[in-house]
Structure formats: structure tokens, C-alpha cells
Design a protein around this motif. Structure first.
Motif, PDB file in Angstrom:
ATOM      1  N   ASP A  22       0.939  -1.222   0.261  1.00 48.66           N
ATOM      2  CA  ASP A  22      -0.096  -0.008   0.207  1.00 48.66           C
ATOM      3  C   ASP A  22       0.844   1.275   0.021  1.00 48.66           C
ATOM      4  O   ASP A  22       0.934   1.905   1.081  1.00 48.66           O
ATOM      5  N   TYR A  23       1.543   1.583  -1.177  1.00 48.14           N
ATOM      6  CA  TYR A  23       2.260   2.816  -1.333  1.00 48.14           C
ATOM      7  C   TYR A  23       1.659   4.023  -0.821  1.00 48.14           C
ATOM      8  O   TYR A  23       2.523   4.727  -0.186  1.00 48.14           O
ATOM      9  N   ASP A  24       0.448   3.992  -1.272  1.00 52.19           N
ATOM     10  CA  ASP A  24      -0.039   5.434  -1.022  1.00 52.19           C
ATOM     11  C   ASP A  24      -0.391   5.715   0.483  1.00 52.19           C
ATOM     12  O   ASP A  24       0.034   6.673   1.097  1.00 52.19           O
ATOM     13  N   ALA A  25      -0.706   4.531   1.323  1.00 50.70           N
ATOM     14  CA  ALA A  25      -0.777   4.861   2.767  1.00 50.70           C
ATOM     15  C   ALA A  25       0.420   4.866   3.433  1.00 50.70           C
ATOM     16  O   ALA A  25       0.551   5.846   4.432  1.00 50.70           O
ATOM     17  N   ILE A  26       1.425   4.194   2.878  1.00 51.30           N
ATOM     18  CA  ILE A  26       2.989   4.326   3.512  1.00 51.30           C
ATOM     19  C   ILE A  26       3.385   5.599   3.237  1.00 51.30           C
ATOM     20  O   ILE A  26       4.000   6.356   4.158  1.00 51.30           O
ATOM     21  N   GLY A  27       3.003   6.245   2.092  1.00 47.73           N
ATOM     22  CA  GLY A  27       3.588   7.682   1.753  1.00 47.73           C
ATOM     23  C   GLY A  27       2.984   8.739   2.560  1.00 47.73           C
ATOM     24  O   GLY A  27       3.825   9.653   2.931  1.00 47.73           O
ATOM     25  N   SER A  28       1.774   8.849   2.793  1.00 45.23           N
ATOM     26  CA  SER A  28       0.925   9.650   3.814  1.00 45.23           C
ATOM     27  C   SER A  28       0.861   9.474   5.089  1.00 45.23           C
ATOM     28  O   SER A  28       0.767  10.493   5.579  1.00 45.23           O
ATOM     29  N   THR A  29       1.545   8.427   5.605  1.00 45.36           N
ATOM     30  CA  THR A  29       1.456   8.239   7.037  1.00 45.36           C
ATOM     31  C   THR A  29       2.802   7.919   7.390  1.00 45.36           C
ATOM     32  O   THR A  29       3.660   8.467   8.202  1.00 45.36           O
ATOM     33  N   LEU A  30       3.401   6.713   7.087  1.00 42.13           N
ATOM     34  CA  LEU A  30       4.450   6.159   7.829  1.00 42.13           C
ATOM     35  C   LEU A  30       5.867   6.804   7.509  1.00 42.13           C
ATOM     36  O   LEU A  30       6.708   6.823   8.361  1.00 42.13           O
ATOM     37  N   ILE A  31       5.926   7.224   6.228  1.00 44.14           N
ATOM     38  CA  ILE A  31       7.005   7.951   5.828  1.00 44.14           C
ATOM     39  C   ILE A  31       7.010   9.666   5.638  1.00 44.14           C
ATOM     40  O   ILE A  31       7.771  10.067   5.004  1.00 44.14           O
ATOM     41  N   LYS A  32       5.710   9.986   6.180  1.00 44.17           N
ATOM     42  CA  LYS A  32       5.590  11.344   5.783  1.00 44.17           C
ATOM     43  C   LYS A  32       6.565  12.324   6.472  1.00 44.17           C
ATOM     44  O   LYS A  32       7.051  12.094   7.495  1.00 44.17           O
ATOM     45  N   ASP A  33       7.077  13.078   5.458  1.00 43.25           N
ATOM     46  CA  ASP A  33       8.243  14.045   5.728  1.00 43.25           C
ATOM     47  C   ASP A  33       9.495  13.535   5.621  1.00 43.25           C
ATOM     48  O   ASP A  33      10.661  14.152   5.811  1.00 43.25           O
ATOM     49  N   ILE A  34       9.656  12.046   5.876  1.00 41.97           N
ATOM     50  CA  ILE A  34      11.058  11.154   5.863  1.00 41.97           C
ATOM     51  C   ILE A  34      11.349  10.611   4.674  1.00 41.97           C
ATOM     52  O   ILE A  34      12.297   9.716   4.456  1.00 41.97           O
ATOM     53  N   GLY A  35      10.537  10.580   3.740  1.00 42.31           N
ATOM     54  CA  GLY A  35      10.510   9.728   2.626  1.00 42.31           C
ATOM     55  C   GLY A  35       9.530  10.236   1.399  1.00 42.31           C
ATOM     56  O   GLY A  35       8.705  10.650   1.641  1.00 42.31           O
ATOM     57  N   THR A  36      10.017   9.804   0.136  1.00 42.38           N
ATOM     58  CA  THR A  36       9.158   9.932  -0.775  1.00 42.38           C
ATOM     59  C   THR A  36       8.814   8.723  -1.696  1.00 42.38           C
ATOM     60  O   THR A  36      10.030   7.941  -2.097  1.00 42.38           O
ATOM     61  N   ILE A  37       7.822   8.369  -2.084  1.00 42.99           N
ATOM     62  CA  ILE A  37       7.332   7.139  -2.823  1.00 42.99           C
ATOM     63  C   ILE A  37       8.210   7.088  -4.289  1.00 42.99           C
ATOM     64  O   ILE A  37       8.335   7.893  -4.888  1.00 42.99           O
ATOM     65  N   HIS A  38       9.075   5.996  -4.290  1.00 45.49           N
ATOM     66  CA  HIS A  38       9.778   5.756  -5.497  1.00 45.49           C
ATOM     67  C   HIS A  38      10.237   4.593  -5.797  1.00 45.49           C
ATOM     68  O   HIS A  38      10.560   3.546  -4.604  1.00 45.49           O
ATOM     69  N   GLU A  68      14.834   7.991   0.826  1.00 50.48           N
ATOM     70  CA  GLU A  68      14.730   8.505   2.130  1.00 50.48           C
ATOM     71  C   GLU A  68      14.897  10.073   1.878  1.00 50.48           C
ATOM     72  O   GLU A  68      15.457  10.519   1.135  1.00 50.48           O
ATOM     73  N   THR A  69      14.011  10.915   3.001  1.00 57.95           N
ATOM     74  CA  THR A  69      14.435  12.194   3.066  1.00 57.95           C
ATOM     75  C   THR A  69      14.946  12.195   4.580  1.00 57.95           C
ATOM     76  O   THR A  69      14.115  11.669   5.472  1.00 57.95           O
ATOM     77  N   GLU A  70      16.186  12.451   4.804  1.00 45.28           N
ATOM     78  CA  GLU A  70      16.630  12.350   5.945  1.00 45.28           C
ATOM     79  C   GLU A  70      16.385  13.783   6.873  1.00 45.28           C
ATOM     80  O   GLU A  70      16.437  14.778   6.321  1.00 45.28           O
ATOM     81  N   VAL A  71      15.837  13.566   8.059  1.00 44.35           N
ATOM     82  CA  VAL A  71      15.335  14.873   8.931  1.00 44.35           C
ATOM     83  C   VAL A  71      16.042  14.495  10.286  1.00 44.35           C
ATOM     84  O   VAL A  71      15.928  13.673  10.829  1.00 44.35           O
ATOM     85  N   ALA A  72      16.899  15.559  10.648  1.00 39.04           N
ATOM     86  CA  ALA A  72      17.230  15.978  11.940  1.00 39.04           C
ATOM     87  C   ALA A  72      16.762  17.125  12.712  1.00 39.04           C
ATOM     88  O   ALA A  72      16.666  18.036  12.191  1.00 39.04           O
TER      89      ALA A  72
END
Length: 546
Positions: A328-344, A516-520
Motif C-alpha cells: 500500500d504505497y499510498d498509505a505508507i507515503g501519507s503516514t509512515l514515511i510522511k516528511d521522511i521519504g518519498t514514494i520511489h 529517504e528524506t533524512e530529517v534531523a
């Protein structure tokens, strides 16, 4: 107890104090001294400190701050490399021999001078040890038998490196920015070489100091490694012999805190200066704090699941395709990796030359069921997935477990720390593995060579790419990947990598999910901290604290 720790923390150079800090519960830290940066991160993937052996994300960052190389990536323009210990270099008319002049008056942390002989020894030990990252040098035709002739010191300050073919110079130089290109103190390391009996692990009669280097340091970077305690702490200290501008901090401490909530609490309380593994909800929360700032950067790192083709069910093409439709790429992208990754979904990260930004897969249970029926498993099957105990990997694995179940696939999650899951994966003993791949050097071959190429699928091969780890053998893709290295026409070379990505996307045992979008998140007393495009360019030398 906490008050007493706060009072003693200023004496952090004392090993006793460090041990006292480590003995406390994960949530109870000493307040950070002004000359010390404390970073909360997940460092359970550290297996060894030896740059000729280390091949994990954490050690990529540590190595980038503690070792010098001939050249390094220019983070202001990632299409270029810049001098490191090399003052200059030339390429022969036939395109095969690279000659490097070493900067004068450089020293290792030990005080020993840096010479071309150290460079030659570093290349020789990496090739002859033949650990995981050795292939980066071996792909140029270097072997244990010829490395002394192909990578040698022609005088004290001149190093000559000859390749077997006329590769694009940018490709060769980019490879030398990888961790395996680190220059070690040959005088110091040789003092700790141990004789060994030639075996499957060691083909020569010495361990080239590998036993000692697993837990010790022999570099020349701005920081030196003082201490490493697995799954607890990794401590860097300023290298007073560093030739460049000295770091503003005396030391940097990486604390193993894999839980996002614990990191957030420690950051808000001032117990750590930087939090590096925050979940989206915790990033949102700390961003609202007055004393906390954030920085982010897209990384050359992709997250994926891979299916071992030694498993007869997973080796069916329809099953591989079905699994790509059960995420479920859409759900993963909008919740679990929000701000820390982009579906790719392709193996080259966006921003790299030749990257193909196509995301054809989405959750489609009906489509997946049709494919499973064609594969002869209409009712699904049982399978396992090895999962590192860090976020967001664990949460994504649970999401996949749930979506797989919708098509009858019973997915058992096998949790473990980074060392456990990687060791099993590298031995090809998994069914499915979920993990990350960070580019080793800023050239498309870094990922094409591992996702598409498998020169030898036998269990005892020296070349253990990701394709090999998953027993996926496509000779035509191996050839195409090799041919792309020699293509001089830039446009044609880019098109070749796009073609490889399409084929791996459609046929391969990999389901790449996000980049990944790394956030510190860090306290505003920290100045000069900036994330780079790769983990080894998260540079600590410019950082200071008010």
C-alpha cells in the motif's frame, strides 16, 4: 542520580563517567557539555570499524568524519569530486592510469606522516581482504595477485592507479570517494597485523590488521574514533593532527536510541543535541518547540523488499509481480514515511544521473490474486520477512504483512537488530528482506551494479551484489550494466541506466518503495549542522555549540 550525572558530565573525557552514562536507563542522560555534541540515532548496524570491511549506513557517516581519501564528493556540486589528501591528479592518454600527487606535510592522528605508500597499502589490504566493499576497487581489474603493480607508490608523494579498461574518469574518481577508498596509517596497522593460515576468509598469510581494526582507528580525518560499544555508543574525538581547520567540538557521541519517542523526549529535555530517527508525528511535535530547529535532505538511499529466488514459490515471476501489487504505497507515503521519504520505485534515487522516476505499482489486491492464481498458488502461501528493529522499517513491515494477508499470503515477521538481519541477508538465508541501500559513490553504477548485475551466482563467489544475495541471475543485465561503464556518450549512458531500471522494476526480485528524506531535529544552540546528500557527507567538523 540524574543530578549527579549532570554535575559529572563536564568531565566526559573520563572513561568512568562515560561508563556511568551508559549504565543509566535509555531515557536518563547526562546534560550535554558545551564542547560535546550528542546525537541520538540507531547504530545497531555497526559490525566493524575497519573501512576495508565496513559497509553499513552508520559507518558510512562515521568514516566520512574520521578518514581521509584521495578525493571526496563535492557536496556543493555532486557532479564533481574535490581534492582530499590528493593535491592534484592526471589521467594518461589511454585513459587507464591515474596519477595522484599527495599533499605535503599531512599527518595521521597517530602523528605518522601520510605518504603514497600509505595509499598503496590501503588499496592492497582492501583488495586482498576481499570484504564486502572490496568489489568497488576490484571492478577495475584489481586482484590479490596484481594490486601491488596496479596500485603503487612511484615515490613518497606520488600514487599511481591503473585500471584494466578506459572507464569514464568521473566514474573512477567517484568510486574513490567510497568508504573502501579510505587511507589508513600503514605503519600503525602493520604493527597489529597477525599471521593467519590461508583459508576461505583469508587468502594470504596475514590478516592485514583486520582483527585489530575491527575495534580500533588508524585514520587522519577531522575526528578520530575513541570508543565503540555495540548497540550503545560510538564516541568521536577531535584529531589534533588534522591538517584542515580543526573541528569546533572536542567530541561527538552517537547514542543508540532507536525509539522515536525516546529520542524526542531526550531532545526536548536537552539530554541530546540532535535526534536522527524521529517518526513523522514526533517531527511535527518537536518542530513546534521554540528551542528546536530541523534540517532535511533527500538522500541517495532507497528502501526496498527483496525476495530470495532460492525459494521456489518466490522465484515464480507472477508471484514477484503480485507482491509488488500488494504494497500500500499510498498509505505508507501519507503516514509512515510522511516528511521522511518519498514514494520511489526504481533503484536509482532521484537526483542522480540516469534516474528514472516511474512509479507504476499501487495496491491492487484483485490484480495480485489473478497473478497468484496464474502462479498456481490461488490460496496464497506462508513466507517470512527479516526486519530490522527500527522505524519506519518495522511499521512498514507490519503494513506489508496486513496487505499481503488480503491475498492469502501469510507473512511472518522475524525481528532483529541491524547486525543480525544483515548477516542473515548477506548469507542468502532469508525469504524476504526489508532494508535500505545507500549509494556507495555518486555514480549510477553504484546501484546498477548491485541491483542488476550478478556475474557469478555460485554460493562461494567473491562478488556478492544484491542480485546475488537474492539468487537472481540475469546475464543479459549483468552485461548491460558492464557496458554502461564504458559508454562515452553521456546521453546513451543515461538511457542505458533507464533501460536497466525498467527491466529490474518489471522483472526483478526487488520492490523498491521509497527514497529517504533524512530529517534531523536539533537544539538551536547547535550551529553549522547540515545534512548532506549522502551519509558520509553529514559533516561534523563545521558544527559548534553556543
Amino acid at each position: 542520580m540524574l543530578s549527579r550525572l549532570n554535575n559529572t558530565a563536564r568531565l566526559l573525557t573520563s572513561s568512568a563517567v562515560l561508563a556511568l552514562m551508559l549504565a543509566t536507563a535509555p531515557q536518563a542522560f547526562a546534560a550535554t557539555p558545551a564542547d560535546t555534541l550528542v546525537i541520538a540515532w540507531a547504530i545497531d548496524d555497526v559490525i566493524t570499524l575497519d573501512p576495508a570491511e565496513a559497509f553499513e549506513i552508520t559507518m558510512g557517516e562515521i568514516n566520512g568524519n574520521t578518514y581521509d581519501k584521495l578525493v571526496s564528493l563535492d557536496i556543493s556540486d555532486t557532479s564533481n569530486v574535490k581534492p582530499d589528501i590528493a593535491e592534484s591528479w592526471t589521467v594518461s592518454d589511454d585513459g587507464k592510469t591515474f596519477t595522484f600527487k599527495i599533499k605535503p606535510d599531512l599527518k595521521f592522528a597517530s602523528g605518522n606522516p601520510i605518504t603514497a605508500k600509505d595509499v598503496a597499502y590501503s588499496f592492497e589490504r582492501a583488495v586482498k581482504l576481499n570484504k564486502n566493499p572490496a568489489f568497488i576497487l576490484q571492478q577495475f581489474g584489481l586482484t590479490g595477485d596484481n594490486v601491488a603493480d596496479m596500485a603503487k607508490a612511484t615515490d613518497d608523494m606520488t600514487f599511481s592507479f591503473t585500471t584494466d579498461k578506459a572507464y569514464a574518469p568521473s566514474f573512477v574518481l567517484n568510486c574513490l570517494t567510497a568508504t573502501v577508498g579510505s587511507i589508513v596509517d600503514s605503519v600503525l596497522v602493520k604493527e597489529h597485523e597477525e599471521p593467519v593460515t590461508a583459508s576461505d576468509e583469508y587468502k594470504f598469510d596475514t590478516d592485514f590488521g583486520n582483527g585489530w581494526m575491527k575495534t580500533h582507528y588508524a585514520g587522519s580525518g577531522p575526528f578520530k574514533i575513541r570508543d565503540w560499544r555495540a548497540n550503545e555508543v560510538l564516541v568521536l574525538e577531535r584529531n589534533e593532527n588534522y591538517a584542515g581547520e580543526k573541528p569546533g567540538l572536542q567530541r561527538v557521541i552517537y547514542r543508540h536510541i532507536p525509539e522515536s519517542s525516546a529520542e524526542r523526549l531526550a531532545l526536548e529535555n536537552g539530554d541530546v543535541d540532535i535526534a536522527r530517527k524521529l517518526a513523522p508525528q514526533d517531527i511535527d511535535a518537536v518542530s513546534k518547540e521554540d528551542g528546536i530547529a530541523t534540517d532535511s535532505a533527500p538522500k541517495g538511499t532507497v528502501y526496498y523488499i527483496s525476495m530470495n529466488q532460492k525459494n521456489e514459490t518466490l522465484a515464480k515471476p507472477e508471484v514477484l509481480e503480485a507482491m509488488k501489487y500488494l504494497i500500500d504505497y499510498d498509505a505508507i507515503g501519507s503516514t509512515l514515511i510522511k516528511d521522511i521519504g518519498t514514494i520511489h520505485q526504481t533503484f536509482l534515487p532521484s537526483g542522480m544521473f540516469g534516474a528514472l522516476d516511474e512509479n507504476p505499482y499501487k495496491l491492487d489486491v484483485a490484480k495480485a490474486k489473478e497473478l497468484l492464481a496464474k502462479a498456481g498458488v490461488p490460496d496464497g502461501f506462508s513466507v517470512t520477512m527479516d526486519v530490522r528493529n527500527v522505524q519506519p522499517v518495522s511499521a512498514v513491515a507490519e503494513s506489508i504483512q496486513q496487505s499481503f494477508a488480503q491475498a492469502g499470503i501469510k507473512l511472518e515477521l522475524i525481528p532483529g537488530d541491524g547486525k543480525q538481519t544483515l548477516t542473515k541477508y548477506r548469507a542468502r538465508n532469508h525469504d524476504i528482506y526489508i532494508g535500505q541501500w545507500g549509494t556507495d559513490y555518486w555514480d549510477p553504477n553504484s546501484n546498477a551494479d548491485t541491483f542488476a548485475s550478478n556475474p557469478d551466482n555460485s554460493d562461494d563467489t567473491k562478488t556478492k551484489t544484491l542480485s546475488w544475495r537474492n539468487a537472481w541471475d540475469r546475464p543479459e543485465l549483468t552485461k548491460e550494466s558492464a557496458d554502461a561503464l564504458l559508454e562515452k556518450d553521456t546521453t546513451k549512458r543515461g538511457d542505458m541506466y533507464k533501460d536497466l531500471q525498467k527491466k529490474v522494476l518489471e522483472e526483478g526480485p526487488f520492490a523498491v518503495m521509497w527514497q529517504e528524506t533524512e530529517v534531523a531535529a536539533f537544539r538551536k544552540s547547535v550551529k553549522g549542522y547540515k545534512l548532506g546528500p549522502t551519509f558520509d557527507t553529514n559533516l561534523l567538523a563545521p558544527v559548534t555549540k553556543e
